[in-house]
Scaffold this active site. Sequence first.
Site, PDB file in Angstrom:
ATOM      1  CB  CYS A  78      -1.733   3.293  -2.339  1.00 31.65           C
ATOM      2  SG  CYS A  78      -1.587   4.823  -3.242  1.00 31.65           S
ATOM      3  CB  CYS A 413      10.785  19.329  -6.105  1.00 31.34           C
ATOM      4  SG  CYS A 413      11.390  18.925  -7.741  1.00 31.34           S
TER       5      CYS A 413
END
Length: 456
Positions: A78, A413
Site C-alpha cells: 500500500c 508540509c
Amino acid sequence: MLKEKEIYTVTITANTETGDGVCRIDDFAVFVAGAAAGDTLEIEITKVKKSYAFARILRIVTPSIHRVEPFCKAFPKCGGCQLAHLSYSYQLEMKQQIVTDALRRLGHLDLSDAEVFPTLGMDEPQRYRNKMVFPIGYKADGRLVGGFYAAKSHHIIALSDCALGTKVASEMLSAVVRYMKENKVSAYDETTHKGLVRRLFVRTGAHSGEMMAVISVNGTRLPEEKKLVEALCSVQGDFTLSSIVLNSNTEKNNLVLGAKNRTLYGKATISDTLSGLSFDISPNSFYQVNPQQTERLYETAVRFAGLSGAETVLDLYCGIGTISLCAAKSAARVIGVEIVEQAIVDAKENAARNHIKNAEFYTGSAEDISEKLLSEGLSPDVIFIDPPRKGSDEKTLSAMLSMRPEKIVYVSCNPATLARDAATLVAGGYQIKKVQPVDMFPHTGHVECCVLLCHI
Ligand code: SAH
C-alpha cells in the site's frame, strides 16, 4: 563501476523519506527498499544510474536497532505508509534531520543562530487521521474494489481497515461497495472515463464526534440514492453521521473532489473544535488531518509569533481560518487570505461562531491579494504563511518582504519548498531563529515544520 546482479554485504547509513535505506559503494549512493539505517545486509544491485543505484535485500545479516515489525499487513504494498518498518523514535529523528538537511543543503542556509528542536511526536501514533479517501474501481479481473492505491501506481488494493484511520471510515467503505453491488452501480474507470463512483471521502470531527461521507461521482446523481443513504446510516461506530454529500466530478482529472456538492442527508458541513475554537468544515475546504498534532502545530506557530495583543497579523493560505482565529485572541487585527472560495465562506462563519470580531478574510490567490494589500499600505507585524506542498512564489514572497513584518512564521508540509522560500526570505533580510518539526503524519515520509524568521 557497479553492475546489475552484483552482490554486496553492506551497512545502511541512513533512510530517505521514501523509506529506502541508503549506503555507499565506491562513489555510488545505493538505495535499498525496505532497509533500515544500521542494518547489515546482503544486497543485489538491481539498477545502475550515473551516480546512484538501486538494490534489493537478499538477506538481513544483522538487523538494525531501528528496525521493527510493520504494524500493517498491507505494508509496503500500500502506498499510504513508507516508514512502518522503522521504530517511531527513529522516524522522529529522521524527520528532524530531513528538515535540517533541506534547509542546509537545498536552501544553503546557515542554522548556527537557529534553535532546531526535536520533532514533536505522538504518544500513540495510530488511528490519528480524521480524513480517509478511498478510491473505488475495478481489479484486473473485473471485480469491484475499494481501498488504497498501491505504492507509485493507480492499482487499487482492497483494504478492510487502515490502522492510521478511524475504524468507522473503513466500515463506511464496505457499506458503499455493498450498495454498489446490490444496485448495480458502476465504478469510474480512469482510462475510459466511463462509470460512476470515483471515491469515498470520510471526514470525522475528533472532538465533535460528527462524521461526513462524500461520494465523488462522474455525474450528477446516483441510482437509488436513498438506498445509499440507508446503507451509510446503518454503519455503527464512535461517530454520528451528520452529513452525506454527493460530489460531482465529471472532468478527466484525478482530483480528490470536484467543485459541485449536493447534500443527500443531514448538513452540508461538519463541525469540530481545535484549540478551544469551533470550526465548520465544507467538503472542499482544507482541514489538517491529524487533530491532536494540529493543535500542537498551531500552538507552536502562535507561540513563535509572540503576540502581545497589539499586532496586525496576516495569515496567507489560511484555509478555513484556523491559524487566523487561533491568533486573533492575542492580536489586534487578523487578515486571512485563501484561494478556495468555500473555505473563506467557512472562515467568516467560523469567526462569527467563535464571536471573533477582529478577523477579516479575503478570497483570492496569495500572490494577488498580498500585492493588493501591500499597495493599500498594509504593514503587518507578523505574517503566518502555510502554503501547499509546492510552496509559495516569488510574487507573494516579494510582497511579504516589502511589508517588512517583524516576524514571519512559516508553516510547511514540504521541507524542499520550505528551504527554497526560506532562502528567499533570508536573502531579503530575515534570519531563521527557530525550527520545530511536528509529526503530523506518523509512519509516512511526510514532514511538517514550523519556522520562525525574524527581521534583522
Ligand atoms: N492554514 C490552513 C490551510 C493550509 S493548507 C490550515 O492550517 O488549515 C494550504 C491552503 O492554501 C489550502 O487551503 C489551499 O486551498 C490554499 N491555497 C493553495 N494555493 C493558494 C494560493 N495560490 N493562494 C492562496 N491560497 C492557496
